[in-house]
Design an enzyme around this catalytic site. Sequence first.
Site, mmCIF file in Angstrom:
data_model
loop_
_atom_site.group_PDB
_atom_site.id
_atom_site.type_symbol
_atom_site.label_atom_id
_atom_site.label_comp_id
_atom_site.label_asym_id
_atom_site.label_seq_id
_atom_site.Cartn_x
_atom_site.Cartn_y
_atom_site.Cartn_z
ATOM 1 N N ARG A 77 0.780 -1.937 -0.028
ATOM 2 C CA ARG A 77 0.143 -0.027 0.338
ATOM 3 C C ARG A 77 0.879 0.902 -0.273
ATOM 4 N NH1 ARG A 77 -4.750 -1.014 4.244
ATOM 5 N NH2 ARG A 77 -6.305 -3.050 3.429
ATOM 6 N N ARG B 175 -18.331 -3.789 10.339
ATOM 7 C CA ARG B 175 -16.318 -3.117 11.382
ATOM 8 C C ARG B 175 -16.683 -1.529 11.800
ATOM 9 N NH1 ARG B 175 -12.060 -4.362 6.475
ATOM 10 N NH2 ARG B 175 -12.144 -2.492 6.462
ATOM 11 N N ARG C 126 -9.907 6.658 4.694
ATOM 12 C CA ARG C 126 -8.934 5.796 4.037
ATOM 13 C C ARG C 126 -8.400 5.586 2.814
ATOM 14 N NH1 ARG C 126 -13.749 0.935 6.282
ATOM 15 N NH2 ARG C 126 -12.152 -0.289 4.698
#
Length: 295
Positions: free
Chosen positions: A166, A230, A241
């Site tokens: 990432r 979640r 994010r």
Amino acid sequence: MACFGFSSILGNPNSASLSPPSTPSLSFSPKFSSLSFNSHPSLSFRFHQSLSPRHSCKHHHHHLNFSVMASTGNSRPLRIMISGAPASGKGTQCELITGKYGLVHIAAGDLLRAEISCGSENGKRAKEYMDKGQLVPDEIVVMMVKDRLLQPDSQEKGWLLDGYPRSLSQAIALKDFGFLPDLFILLEVPEELLVERVVGRRQDPVTGKIYHLKYSPPENDEIAARLTQRFDDTEEKVKLRLQTHHQNVEAVLSMYEDIILQVDGSAEKDDVFAQIDKALSNLVEQETASKSVAA
């Protein structure tokens, strides 16, 4: 103590004894997803699929039937990376890919969440960063991923690395350890659709099945009552994010620019997989042809 027993210190990647494996020579066109195998001109192909995230293939919906195409004999197994923003459809495509090609699915995010669930020191540290929508530091993740890629099943069957690397530093560390993919798959989806997908996502703690309140609601009220969300699937956190993802994806892509397959992830799942499947099938054919010539 970490649940998976991996070191929290990265160390020097150059000390690894692995030699970087060879990678097929592929060419990429920025307008169309285009792959051509220079060493075997007869295996060249082109996907005439626009990369615009607004493009939709829903009117071409179809179902795919296939059998497992795992590597056999002395053929080198496939090594694939797949990337995309949260809710871009990576999970679905990973299931389809591993179902047909028998690759070992490795998701660093799942391993990290397991660390968080068991309350390890690494898990506690990781959660602090994830709560802020930031990337977990390399030293928590890189060695864990390396060790998993070195497991016998990954070496024998090939691997599908899901959502990792990432960051550029993670990509460099993997390269220094000798892990180079044959293909880097990038799923692209408009941001507003990604937010909608994430915020409505729920999981059944009993069966583990994933639902979506709008697109895939639970079968009955009993299941609906026990669904959980979640902790990082809220609108606020998913936007953080996404921001982090966009900041890092370009740097990662620079490492794999010659082997990128970009796919419109907002299309029907079978249409998305059709493009991925064609690329992987050609990789398998190329490897088979190479072995035949060598023999």
